[in-house]
Scaffold this motif. Structure first.
Motif, mmCIF file in Angstrom:
data_model
loop_
_atom_site.group_PDB
_atom_site.id
_atom_site.type_symbol
_atom_site.label_atom_id
_atom_site.label_comp_id
_atom_site.label_asym_id
_atom_site.label_seq_id
_atom_site.Cartn_x
_atom_site.Cartn_y
_atom_site.Cartn_z
ATOM 1 N N SER A 98 4.338 -2.854 8.415
ATOM 2 C CA SER A 98 5.606 -2.351 7.893
ATOM 3 C C SER A 98 6.756 -2.570 8.869
ATOM 4 O O SER A 98 7.843 -2.066 8.658
ATOM 5 C CB SER A 98 5.485 -0.864 7.544
ATOM 6 N N SER A 132 0.830 -1.204 0.000
ATOM 7 C CA SER A 132 0.000 0.000 0.000
ATOM 8 C C SER A 132 0.869 1.260 0.000
ATOM 9 O O SER A 132 2.023 1.239 0.405
ATOM 10 C CB SER A 132 -0.920 -0.006 1.231
ATOM 11 N N GLY A 133 0.292 2.345 -0.468
ATOM 12 C CA GLY A 133 0.989 3.632 -0.479
ATOM 13 C C GLY A 133 2.120 3.719 -1.480
ATOM 14 O O GLY A 133 3.031 4.531 -1.315
ATOM 15 N N ARG A 159 4.477 1.649 -1.959
ATOM 16 C CA ARG A 159 5.702 1.026 -1.467
ATOM 17 C C ARG A 159 5.912 -0.321 -2.170
ATOM 18 O O ARG A 159 4.995 -0.882 -2.756
ATOM 19 C CB ARG A 159 5.627 0.808 0.045
ATOM 20 N N SER A 214 3.595 -9.002 5.301
ATOM 21 C CA SER A 214 3.997 -7.650 4.904
ATOM 22 C C SER A 214 2.851 -6.823 4.344
ATOM 23 O O SER A 214 2.971 -5.604 4.235
ATOM 24 C CB SER A 214 5.104 -7.711 3.851
ATOM 25 N N LEU A 216 11.920 -3.051 2.365
ATOM 26 C CA LEU A 216 10.749 -2.208 2.194
ATOM 27 C C LEU A 216 11.222 -0.912 1.539
ATOM 28 O O LEU A 216 11.983 -0.153 2.135
ATOM 29 C CB LEU A 216 10.083 -1.917 3.539
ATOM 30 N N LEU A 217 10.823 -0.718 0.305
ATOM 31 C CA LEU A 217 11.210 0.463 -0.458
ATOM 32 C C LEU A 217 10.044 1.434 -0.471
ATOM 33 O O LEU A 217 8.935 1.086 -0.878
ATOM 34 C CB LEU A 217 11.569 0.048 -1.894
ATOM 35 N N ASP A 218 10.307 2.651 -0.005
ATOM 36 C CA ASP A 218 9.288 3.698 0.001
ATOM 37 C C ASP A 218 9.786 4.844 -0.888
ATOM 38 O O ASP A 218 10.531 5.713 -0.429
ATOM 39 C CB ASP A 218 9.034 4.189 1.421
ATOM 40 N N ARG A 242 14.437 0.259 3.623
ATOM 41 C CA ARG A 242 14.657 -0.421 4.894
ATOM 42 C C ARG A 242 14.984 -1.877 4.606
ATOM 43 O O ARG A 242 14.440 -2.473 3.689
ATOM 44 C CB ARG A 242 13.418 -0.326 5.779
ATOM 45 N N GLN A 285 18.267 1.177 7.715
ATOM 46 C CA GLN A 285 17.650 1.848 6.578
ATOM 47 C C GLN A 285 18.624 2.835 5.981
ATOM 48 O O GLN A 285 19.597 3.230 6.630
ATOM 49 C CB GLN A 285 16.356 2.545 6.982
ATOM 50 N N ALA A 288 8.259 7.417 -2.120
ATOM 51 C CA ALA A 288 7.756 8.737 -1.732
ATOM 52 C C ALA A 288 8.640 9.373 -0.662
ATOM 53 O O ALA A 288 8.903 10.572 -0.703
ATOM 54 C CB ALA A 288 6.312 8.637 -1.241
ATOM 55 N N GLN A 289 9.104 8.566 0.285
ATOM 56 C CA GLN A 289 9.976 9.080 1.344
ATOM 57 C C GLN A 289 11.458 8.940 0.995
ATOM 58 O O GLN A 289 12.315 9.452 1.712
ATOM 59 C CB GLN A 289 9.694 8.371 2.662
#
Length: 185
Positions: A106, A69-70, A72, A102, A136-138, A145, A182, A140-141
């Protein structure tokens, strides 16, 4: 009266064993290929590439990507301990567990700790240990991680200046059998 083992020539017994082993190797190779994704995901602004080439007919290494979601992206990388079909089956179980856990959570460190608790004996076979990492790839940010159990995978960073460095996760501060960290992209 004689049974089959008494009258079957040694060569025939060896041939049967060899064909049986070859069938197991082929089954392990097919299992490994079916677990790998067809292609990496496309994410604007990022270039993602992956490859898995076994040293022999079959290997225990594995990777996968899955959307979260989001916007990611979850990623799994595993080193199966070169145990043929046993490695493939262990990684298949781990893949299902990690993808499910997952989807809404998160906290990748706790997810891996639960996996280690659930599949511990399968991950630590006498013939070899399975090492796993959950990423965990975000985008947007701009954060990646990583949490892992075992010594692999190792992550190398190649910035624009070409000075290669290693991204080394740290032991978990609560004593879990997990290393994590991270980095900014």
């Amino acid at each position: 009266r004689y049974d089959d083992d008494e009258v079957r020539p040694t060569h025939a017994r060896n041939l049967i064993q060899r064909l049986s082993l070859q069938a197991e190797v082929n089954a392990a190779r097919q299992a490994q290929l079916r677990l790998l994704p067809e292609h990496p995901p496309r994410i604007p602004g990022l270039s993602i590439a992956a490859s898995c080439t076994p040293a022999g007919d079959v290997g225990g290494d594995f990777y996968d990507f899955f959307p979260l979601s989001g916007g990611r992206l979850g990623m799994i990388v595993a080193e199966g301990g070169n145990d043929g079909l046993a490695s493939s089956l262990t990684i298949a179980l781990a893949k299902g567990f990690l993808r499910y856990e997952s989807s809404d959570n998160s906290d990748i460190e706790l997810i891996l700790a639960r996996l280690d608790q659930a599949l511990g004996s399968s991950l630590r076979r006498t013939s070899g240990r399975t090492s796993l990492a959950l990423f965990l790839l975000d985008p947007a940010q701009g954060v990646l991680r990583m949490a892992r159990i075992g010594a692999y995978p190792r992550v190398l960073i190649l910035p624009a200046d070409r000075a290669v460095s290693e991204f080394v996760p740290k032991p978990h501060d609560a004593g879990l059998n997990v290393e994590s960290d991270q980095m900014a992209l």
